[in-house]
Design a protein around this motif. Structure first.
Motif, PDB file in Angstrom:
ATOM      1  N   UNK A 122       3.811   0.903  12.919  1.00 12.41           N
ATOM      2  CA  UNK A 122       5.123   1.219  12.353  1.00 12.41           C
ATOM      3  C   UNK A 122       5.171   0.827  10.888  1.00 12.41           C
ATOM      4  N   UNK A 123       5.702   1.742  10.074  1.00 14.75           N
ATOM      5  CA  UNK A 123       5.863   1.519   8.642  1.00 14.75           C
ATOM      6  C   UNK A 123       7.344   1.564   8.302  1.00 14.75           C
ATOM      7  N   UNK A 124       7.774   0.640   7.450  1.00 12.81           N
ATOM      8  CA  UNK A 124       9.162   0.553   7.052  1.00 12.81           C
ATOM      9  C   UNK A 124       9.263   0.799   5.552  1.00 12.81           C
TER      10      UNK A 124
ATOM     11  N   UNK B 124       6.156   3.212   1.944  1.00  7.25           N
ATOM     12  CA  UNK B 124       6.368   2.484   3.191  1.00  7.25           C
ATOM     13  C   UNK B 124       5.349   1.362   3.298  1.00  7.25           C
ATOM     14  N   UNK B 125       5.766   0.298   3.969  1.00  8.01           N
ATOM     15  CA  UNK B 125       4.889  -0.864   4.191  1.00  8.01           C
ATOM     16  C   UNK B 125       4.943  -1.262   5.658  1.00  8.01           C
ATOM     17  N   UNK B 126       3.897  -1.964   6.079  1.00 10.37           N
ATOM     18  CA  UNK B 126       3.888  -2.530   7.426  1.00 10.37           C
ATOM     19  C   UNK B 126       4.692  -3.812   7.375  1.00 10.37           C
ATOM     20  N   UNK B 127       5.655  -3.957   8.283  1.00  7.85           N
ATOM     21  CA  UNK B 127       6.490  -5.145   8.321  1.00  7.85           C
ATOM     22  C   UNK B 127       5.675  -6.285   8.934  1.00  7.85           C
ATOM     23  N   UNK B 128       5.473  -7.340   8.180  1.00 13.04           N
ATOM     24  CA  UNK B 128       4.644  -8.467   8.629  1.00 13.04           C
ATOM     25  C   UNK B 128       5.517  -9.640   9.016  1.00 13.04           C
ATOM     26  N   UNK B 129       6.178  -9.526  10.165  1.00 10.77           N
ATOM     27  CA  UNK B 129       7.058 -10.602  10.649  1.00 10.77           C
ATOM     28  C   UNK B 129       6.317 -11.509  11.583  1.00 10.77           C
TER      29      UNK B 129
ATOM     30  N   UNK C  43       8.457  11.949   6.541  1.00 12.44           N
ATOM     31  CA  UNK C  43       9.048  11.113   5.495  1.00 12.44           C
ATOM     32  C   UNK C  43      10.440  11.611   5.125  1.00 12.44           C
ATOM     33  N   UNK C  44      10.596  12.925   4.975  1.00 11.45           N
ATOM     34  CA  UNK C  44      11.889  13.506   4.616  1.00 11.45           C
ATOM     35  C   UNK C  44      12.938  13.161   5.671  1.00 11.45           C
TER      36      UNK C  44
ATOM     37  N   UNK D  54      12.117   3.794  10.484  1.00 10.94           N
ATOM     38  CA  UNK D  54      10.683   3.505  10.411  1.00 10.94           C
ATOM     39  C   UNK D  54       9.874   4.742  10.804  1.00 10.94           C
ATOM     40  N   UNK D  55       8.670   4.824  10.257  1.00 12.33           N
ATOM     41  CA  UNK D  55       7.739   5.898  10.608  1.00 12.33           C
ATOM     42  C   UNK D  55       6.598   5.273  11.390  1.00 12.33           C
ATOM     43  N   UNK D  56       6.252   5.892  12.502  1.00  8.58           N
ATOM     44  CA  UNK D  56       5.129   5.420  13.302  1.00  8.58           C
ATOM     45  C   UNK D  56       3.951   6.366  13.090  1.00  8.58           C
TER      46      UNK D  56
END
Length: 92
Positions: A40-42, A87-92, A21-22, A31-33
């Protein structure tokens, strides 16, 4: 009572590491996987704004120890930020 905790994956509930995260925050909010499920979390946009607002005011500080105060403030905020950034999951 407020408890500080590192965010967990939204998909499998495994916690992210402090270092992940840092580095994400100081790497341009990348993004963090998740290491387990590869989701993937944004970072949430509102968190970017709040983080910037915490850093912004001290650039107007005019005291004799200006550099010391700014460095200490940035160090404090950046070391605590992995506990507050979401962080959230991008729901595109």
């Amino acid at each position: 009572m407020i408890t500080l905790s590192i965010q967990k994956c939204c998909n499998c509930s495994k916690p992210f590491s402090y270092k992940e995260i840092f580095c994400s925050i100081w790497g341009g909010y990348r993004a963090i996987e998740c290491n387990y499920c590869k989701t993937k979390h944004f970072i949430d946009t509102s968190n970017k704004i709040v983080f910037g607002l915490f850093l912004f005011p001290f650039f107007f500080y005019k005291g004799s120890y200006r550099i010391v105060v700014i460095v200490l403030w940035i160090s404090l905020i950046s070391s605590m930020s992995p506990f507050f950034v979401k962080y959230k999951i991008d729901k595109k």
